[in-house]
Design a protein around this motif. Structure first.
Motif, PDB file in Angstrom:
ATOM      1  N   HIS A 163       0.883  -1.263   0.089  1.00  0.00           N
ATOM      2  CA  HIS A 163      -0.019   0.149   0.042  1.00  0.00           C
ATOM      3  C   HIS A 163       0.844   1.151  -0.014  1.00  0.00           C
ATOM      4  CE1 HIS A 163      -4.003  -1.752   0.443  1.00  0.00           C
ATOM      5  NE2 HIS A 163      -3.487  -2.630   1.019  1.00  0.00           N
ATOM      6  N   ASP A 203      -0.938   4.181  -1.477  1.00  0.00           N
ATOM      7  CA  ASP A 203      -2.567   3.637  -2.173  1.00  0.00           C
ATOM      8  C   ASP A 203      -2.478   4.304  -3.593  1.00  0.00           C
ATOM      9  OD1 ASP A 203      -3.287   1.824  -0.181  1.00  0.00           O
ATOM     10  OD2 ASP A 203      -3.721   3.658   1.004  1.00  0.00           O
ATOM     11  N   SER A 244      -7.447 -10.187  -5.719  1.00  0.00           N
ATOM     12  CA  SER A 244      -6.845  -9.287  -6.652  1.00  0.00           C
ATOM     13  C   SER A 244      -6.186  -9.704  -8.128  1.00  0.00           C
ATOM     14  CB  SER A 244      -5.908  -8.412  -6.102  1.00  0.00           C
ATOM     15  OG  SER A 244      -6.464  -7.645  -4.803  1.00  0.00           O
ATOM     16  N   ASP A 271      -9.688  -8.989  -9.511  1.00  0.00           N
ATOM     17  CA  ASP A 271      -9.644  -7.393  -9.317  1.00  0.00           C
ATOM     18  C   ASP A 271     -11.091  -7.005  -9.810  1.00  0.00           C
ATOM     19  OD1 ASP A 271      -8.960  -4.421 -10.318  1.00  0.00           O
ATOM     20  OD2 ASP A 271      -7.165  -5.170  -8.958  1.00  0.00           O
ATOM     21  N   LYS A 297     -12.573  -8.710  -6.110  1.00  0.00           N
ATOM     22  CA  LYS A 297     -11.755  -7.980  -4.989  1.00  0.00           C
ATOM     23  C   LYS A 297     -12.166  -6.487  -4.850  1.00  0.00           C
ATOM     24  CE  LYS A 297      -8.881  -7.417  -1.326  1.00  0.00           C
ATOM     25  NZ  LYS A 297      -7.728  -7.599  -1.685  1.00  0.00           N
ATOM     26  N   TYR A 299     -11.683  -2.751  -2.937  1.00  0.00           N
ATOM     27  CA  TYR A 299     -10.610  -1.996  -1.986  1.00  0.00           C
ATOM     28  C   TYR A 299     -11.790  -0.882  -1.395  1.00  0.00           C
ATOM     29  CZ  TYR A 299      -6.768  -4.543  -3.214  1.00  0.00           C
ATOM     30  OH  TYR A 299      -5.900  -5.402  -3.619  1.00  0.00           O
ATOM     31  N   GLU A 300     -11.540  -0.640  -0.066  1.00  0.00           N
ATOM     32  CA  GLU A 300     -12.240   0.250   0.727  1.00  0.00           C
ATOM     33  C   GLU A 300     -11.187   1.320   1.189  1.00  0.00           C
ATOM     34  OE1 GLU A 300     -14.882   2.939   2.760  1.00  0.00           O
ATOM     35  OE2 GLU A 300     -15.372   1.408   1.118  1.00  0.00           O
ATOM     36  N   THR A 348     -13.951  -7.512  -0.080  1.00  0.00           N
ATOM     37  CA  THR A 348     -13.802  -6.168  -0.047  1.00  0.00           C
ATOM     38  C   THR A 348     -12.545  -6.042   1.293  1.00  0.00           C
ATOM     39  OG1 THR A 348     -15.993  -5.513  -0.763  1.00  0.00           O
ATOM     40  CG2 THR A 348     -14.466  -3.846   0.318  1.00  0.00           C
ATOM     41  N   HIS A 349     -11.594  -5.441   0.656  1.00  0.00           N
ATOM     42  CA  HIS A 349     -10.238  -4.979   1.640  1.00  0.00           C
ATOM     43  C   HIS A 349     -10.838  -3.727   2.627  1.00  0.00           C
ATOM     44  CE1 HIS A 349      -6.401  -3.490   2.275  1.00  0.00           C
ATOM     45  NE2 HIS A 349      -7.062  -2.344   2.724  1.00  0.00           N
TER      46      HIS A 349
END
Length: 543
Positions: A163, A203, A244, A271, A297, A299-300, A348-349
């Motif tokens: 990240h 990020d 992902s 992803d 997948k 991403y939050e 979801t991350h």
């Protein structure tokens, strides 16, 4: 002739369980995941388990061609599945510049210098694995570390969590980035007190630098998967929930399976940006069933270490920031609606307490329980939000080793009050939530014995645990075993085929030199895998 036909008909009608075993395993405790007491032996025929019980009973299954494996005291378990990893990344770690384990910025820099001198690579150099927590410098790796050893060649090094990255001045120039370059939404470009670029990108801002990397060829990707299969099998994993995943890798993995080169069972979460074809076709699997693709997948937020995890209140050690939301709610809702319509699982991350709460809000009313939607990491959660996981049927996909790595910096990031909902495996189980265990390799090492140890000891590998590190969140041995076996099977819709050692189940089995159910906790990470069996075939056996 009639007698011969009768005998042939009788043989063909004989149940598979009555046929001689292809594989017999005994000589150590066999933990079935069904009953707490171990049995003596397990027999396999045609890729399925056909006998579980005493050694005396197992001997009736022996035939002239049965492969017999004596565990010599090692312990056998249902196949361990890594519930969250990045399979291609694991292989790439083995094949590229790896900074894992660097104990200082100086050591990381020395490794890069040695790599450049030995390999003499052309073009931009990419590496991964540095993490500054515990470094004597007390800071991120930055461009001032790299410029003296690579003044003209772009060098881009990704932090262990994936990240954040640091880039040298040559990379900044090649990417056209200056102090005036704006950070994209959901990203950060770090600068020093004088407003000068440090070379660190967090990020979504990482894409500004990553564009320098040439896309790997199919041969590159195949080599990475081959390396990953070898490493994971040697660790004792029989399966991986791979996160992902690039869409092109789905067909590559299916092709490798058809060629007999996919050693492990792979459950793909594509992803979200590349999931269009999956929304069109719906869930898919290779002919053997070893490669399954039925999740996406999303991403939050970002990660805690790089202060990208979205928090409700500012970071205790950086009061000017409360983290990043990396995907807009509108984009998330659109992807979730498509997934729901196609019967696709969403993973979801979410790491921060605000990130987790946001995802729970987004999942509300989306049939999350029926579709077994998941939150990957579920790392920092407000205590009031923990019961929502169970009430909504949301799977908490958690990686125990994060707790033993993060204990050295998470208290500073969060402050004591927020630790109550941090890495709260036990509270999740008490609330009735389903919890799946993984490693997040290559972010972490990816050893199942380290993950199991972290879950039951809640200490780092030296045996240290901070006084405020919530020891009540430790799991029992039986609870920890389920995280990597039956719960991982549930999370991949395979609970009727995998996750326990029972007659009729697929023969995915893992054996370790240490008995996870009885050994002193400090001995657990000192063990090693000795046998890995997938579909009844030995894919790894230690010397």
């Amino acid at each position: 002739m009639n007698r011969r036909l009768f005998l042939l008909a009788t043989l063909l009608a004989t149940p598979a369980a009555a046929q001689p075993a292809d594989l017999m395993i005994w000589g150590g405790p066999v933990y079935t995941g069904v009953a707490p007491k171990a049995v003596d032996a397990v027999a396999v025929a045609g890729g399925k388990i056909v006998y579980v019980g005493s050694k005396a009973g197992a001997q009736a299954k022996l035939g002239p061609n049965t492969q017999v494996i004596d565990l010599k005291g090692a312990a056998l378990f249902p196949g361990f599945t890594d519930g969250h990893a990045h399979l291609r990344g694991i292989g790439e770690r083995e094949l590229s510049l790896n900074l894992e384990g660097s104990k200082s910025a100086a050591e990381a820099t020395a490794r890069v210098k040695a790599y450049l001198a030995q390999r003499k690579p052309a073009g931009p150099v990419f590496g991964r694995g540095w993490i500054e927590t515990g470094w004597p410098e007390g800071r991120f790796l930055n461009r001032d570390d790299l410029d003296p050893i690579a003044p003209d060649q772009p060098v881009i090094l990704v932090r262990a969590d994936g990240h954040a990255l640091t880039a040298n001045t040559a990379a900044l120039k090649a990417a056209g980035i200056t102090e005036a370059t704006p950070a994209p939404d959901g990203g950060a470009i770090l600068k020093d007190a004088q407003g000068r670029l440090t070379g660190v990108f967090v990020d979504n801002a990482m894409g500004l630098i990553r564009k320098l990397r040439t896309a790997p060829t199919e041969a590159d990707r195949r080599a990475a998967f081959e390396a990953a299969f070898k490493v994971e099998a040697a660790y004792g994993w029989t399966g991986v929930h791979s996160m992902s995943v690039d869409w092109a890798d789905v067909s590559l993995l299916e092709a490798m399976d058809a060629e007999g080169k996919a050693a492990l069972r792979v459950y793909n979460a594509v992803d979200g940006d590349q999931a269009g074809p999956l929304f069109t076709t719906g869930p898919r699997a290779s002919r053997s069933g070893r490669i399954t693709t039925r999740a996406i997948k999303l991403y939050e937020d970002g990660a805690l270490g790089s202060r990208g995890a979205a928090l409700f209140a500012p970071y205790a050690d950086a009061p000017t920031t409360s983290g990043l939301v990396v995907t807009s709610p509108e984009t998330m809702r659109a992807s979730m609606a498509k997934a729901r319509a196609a019967g696709i699982q969403v993973a979801t991350h979410a790491i921060g307490d605000r990130g987790n709460a946001n995802v729970l809000d987004l999942y509300a009313g989306q049939d999350a329980s029926k579709l077994r939607w998941r939150i990957e990491h579920s790392q920092i959660v407000r205590p009031a939000d923990i019961p929502r996981f169970a009430a909504m049927g949301v799977i908490a996909s958690m990686q125990p080793s994060h707790a033993i790595g993060d204990l050295h910096f998470a208290p500073a990031r969060l402050g004591e009050a927020r630790l109550a909902g941090a890495y709260a495996w036990k509270d999740m189980l008490k609330a009735g939530a389903r919890v799946v265990g993984g490693s997040d390799a290559p972010v972490e090492r990816g050893d199942p014995l380290i993950e199991f140890y972290a879950a039951v000891a809640r200490k780092d590998l030296s045996g240290f645990s901070a006084p405020d590190w919530q020891p009540e969140q430790k799991l029992s041995r039986a609870e920890a075993l389920k995280l990597f076996t039956s719960e991982a099977a549930w999370a991949s819709f395979a609970e009727n085929e995998l996750g326990t050692i029972e007659v009729g189940r697929i023969a995915d089995l893992s054996a370790f030199s240490v008995d996870l159910m009885t050994a002193p906790e400090a001995e657990i990470p000192k063990g090693r895998a000795v046998l890995t069996v997938v579909d009844g075939k030995v894919v790894y056996r230690a010397d």
